[in-house]
Write a protein that holds these residues in place. Structure first.
Motif, PDB file in Angstrom:
ATOM      1  N   ALA A   8     -10.722   4.612  -2.060  1.00 16.40           N
ATOM      2  CA  ALA A   8      -9.756   3.724  -2.715  1.00 16.40           C
ATOM      3  C   ALA A   8      -8.446   3.635  -1.946  1.00 16.40           C
ATOM      4  O   ALA A   8      -7.765   2.612  -1.990  1.00 16.40           O
ATOM      5  CB  ALA A   8      -9.503   4.189  -4.148  1.00 16.40           C
ATOM      6  N   ARG A   9      -8.100   4.684  -1.199  1.00 14.93           N
ATOM      7  CA  ARG A   9      -6.829   4.694  -0.454  1.00 14.93           C
ATOM      8  C   ARG A   9      -6.819   3.713   0.719  1.00 14.93           C
ATOM      9  O   ARG A   9      -5.785   3.509   1.341  1.00 14.93           O
ATOM     10  CB  ARG A   9      -6.528   6.100   0.053  1.00 14.93           C
ATOM     11  CG  ARG A   9      -6.063   7.005  -1.065  1.00 14.93           C
ATOM     12  CD  ARG A   9      -5.670   8.363  -0.585  1.00 14.93           C
ATOM     13  NE  ARG A   9      -4.712   8.285   0.518  1.00 14.93           N
ATOM     14  CZ  ARG A   9      -4.334   9.294   1.244  1.00 14.93           C
ATOM     15  NH1 ARG A   9      -4.856  10.492   1.025  1.00 14.93           N
ATOM     16  NH2 ARG A   9      -3.469   9.157   2.207  1.00 14.93           N
ATOM     17  N   GLN A  32     -14.481   6.316  -3.946  1.00 15.18           N
ATOM     18  CA  GLN A  32     -13.962   7.656  -4.130  1.00 15.18           C
ATOM     19  C   GLN A  32     -12.482   7.475  -4.404  1.00 15.18           C
ATOM     20  O   GLN A  32     -11.752   6.911  -3.585  1.00 15.18           O
ATOM     21  CB  GLN A  32     -14.166   8.534  -2.903  1.00 15.18           C
ATOM     22  CG  GLN A  32     -13.628   9.942  -3.129  1.00 15.18           C
ATOM     23  CD  GLN A  32     -14.007  10.893  -2.021  1.00 15.18           C
ATOM     24  OE1 GLN A  32     -15.045  10.760  -1.397  1.00 15.18           O
ATOM     25  NE2 GLN A  32     -13.143  11.869  -1.778  1.00 15.18           N
ATOM     26  N   LEU A  33     -12.064   7.922  -5.559  1.00 14.19           N
ATOM     27  CA  LEU A  33     -10.696   7.695  -5.999  1.00 14.19           C
ATOM     28  C   LEU A  33      -9.782   8.834  -5.592  1.00 14.19           C
ATOM     29  O   LEU A  33     -10.118  10.003  -5.748  1.00 14.19           O
ATOM     30  CB  LEU A  33     -10.655   7.535  -7.525  1.00 14.19           C
ATOM     31  CG  LEU A  33      -9.294   7.301  -8.155  1.00 14.19           C
ATOM     32  CD1 LEU A  33      -8.693   5.978  -7.685  1.00 14.19           C
ATOM     33  CD2 LEU A  33      -9.400   7.327  -9.668  1.00 14.19           C
ATOM     34  N   ILE A  55      -7.762   4.501 -16.381  1.00 16.64           N
ATOM     35  CA  ILE A  55      -8.136   4.285 -14.980  1.00 16.64           C
ATOM     36  C   ILE A  55      -9.641   4.013 -14.896  1.00 16.64           C
ATOM     37  O   ILE A  55     -10.080   3.062 -14.253  1.00 16.64           O
ATOM     38  CB  ILE A  55      -7.741   5.487 -14.102  1.00 16.64           C
ATOM     39  CG1 ILE A  55      -6.212   5.600 -14.015  1.00 16.64           C
ATOM     40  CG2 ILE A  55      -8.351   5.365 -12.700  1.00 16.64           C
ATOM     41  CD1 ILE A  55      -5.713   6.924 -13.442  1.00 16.64           C
ATOM     42  N   GLY A  56     -10.427   4.841 -15.560  1.00 19.52           N
ATOM     43  CA  GLY A  56     -11.874   4.667 -15.560  1.00 19.52           C
ATOM     44  C   GLY A  56     -12.294   3.323 -16.133  1.00 19.52           C
ATOM     45  O   GLY A  56     -13.178   2.655 -15.590  1.00 19.52           O
ATOM     46  N   THR A  57     -11.646   2.915 -17.206  1.00 19.90           N
ATOM     47  CA  THR A  57     -11.951   1.622 -17.827  1.00 19.90           C
ATOM     48  C   THR A  57     -11.640   0.473 -16.887  1.00 19.90           C
ATOM     49  O   THR A  57     -12.417  -0.475 -16.766  1.00 19.90           O
ATOM     50  CB  THR A  57     -11.175   1.467 -19.151  1.00 19.90           C
ATOM     51  OG1 THR A  57     -11.630   2.481 -20.061  1.00 19.90           O
ATOM     52  CG2 THR A  57     -11.385   0.101 -19.768  1.00 19.90           C
ATOM     53  N   ALA A  58     -10.507   0.553 -16.190  1.00 21.29           N
ATOM     54  CA  ALA A  58     -10.128  -0.514 -15.252  1.00 21.29           C
ATOM     55  C   ALA A  58     -11.164  -0.665 -14.150  1.00 21.29           C
ATOM     56  O   ALA A  58     -11.551  -1.789 -13.796  1.00 21.29           O
ATOM     57  CB  ALA A  58      -8.751  -0.232 -14.658  1.00 21.29           C
ATOM     58  N   GLY A  68     -16.423   9.760  -7.018  1.00 23.48           N
ATOM     59  CA  GLY A  68     -15.801  11.031  -6.652  1.00 23.48           C
ATOM     60  C   GLY A  68     -14.297  10.934  -6.786  1.00 23.48           C
ATOM     61  O   GLY A  68     -13.731   9.854  -6.851  1.00 23.48           O
ATOM     62  N   LEU A  69     -13.668  12.080  -6.873  1.00 24.59           N
ATOM     63  CA  LEU A  69     -12.219  12.163  -6.966  1.00 24.59           C
ATOM     64  C   LEU A  69     -11.712  13.034  -5.835  1.00 24.59           C
ATOM     65  O   LEU A  69     -12.124  14.189  -5.706  1.00 24.59           O
ATOM     66  CB  LEU A  69     -11.798  12.733  -8.310  1.00 24.59           C
ATOM     67  CG  LEU A  69     -10.320  12.840  -8.595  1.00 24.59           C
ATOM     68  CD1 LEU A  69      -9.679  11.450  -8.634  1.00 24.59           C
ATOM     69  CD2 LEU A  69     -10.066  13.562  -9.900  1.00 24.59           C
TER      70      LEU A  69
END
Length: 74
Positions: A8-9, A32-33, A55-58, A68-69
């Motif tokens: 995501a970055r 991967q967030l 965040i998950g809903t968006a 992944g986080l």
């Protein structure tokens, strides 16, 4: 079927719906967030269940699965 994912970055930081939308528009269905991508500290000690759910809903609404986080530890 092949699922393409991305960090995501790679995208400019912003609100979760905006970042998720950019990821989906680029053709990715998984990410991967890192919380810094959604304008939060990478290791966010103030993140509530409600914040995480939003965040998950968006991402879900944009059609992007968070697989992944990312975190940082030195």
């Amino acid at each position: 079927m092949i699922e393409l994912g991305v960090f995501a970055r790679v995208f400019p930081p912003g609100p979760a719906p905006q970042v998720a939308g950019r990821i989906r528009a680029a053709g990715f269905s998984a990410a991967q967030l890192n919380l810094s991508a959604v304008e939060r500290p990478t290791l966010d000690r103030t993140l509530t269940d409600q914040d995480a759910s939003a965040i998950g809903t968006a991402f879900h609404e944009a059609g992007v699965r968070i697989w992944g986080l990312s975190g940082t530890f030195n």
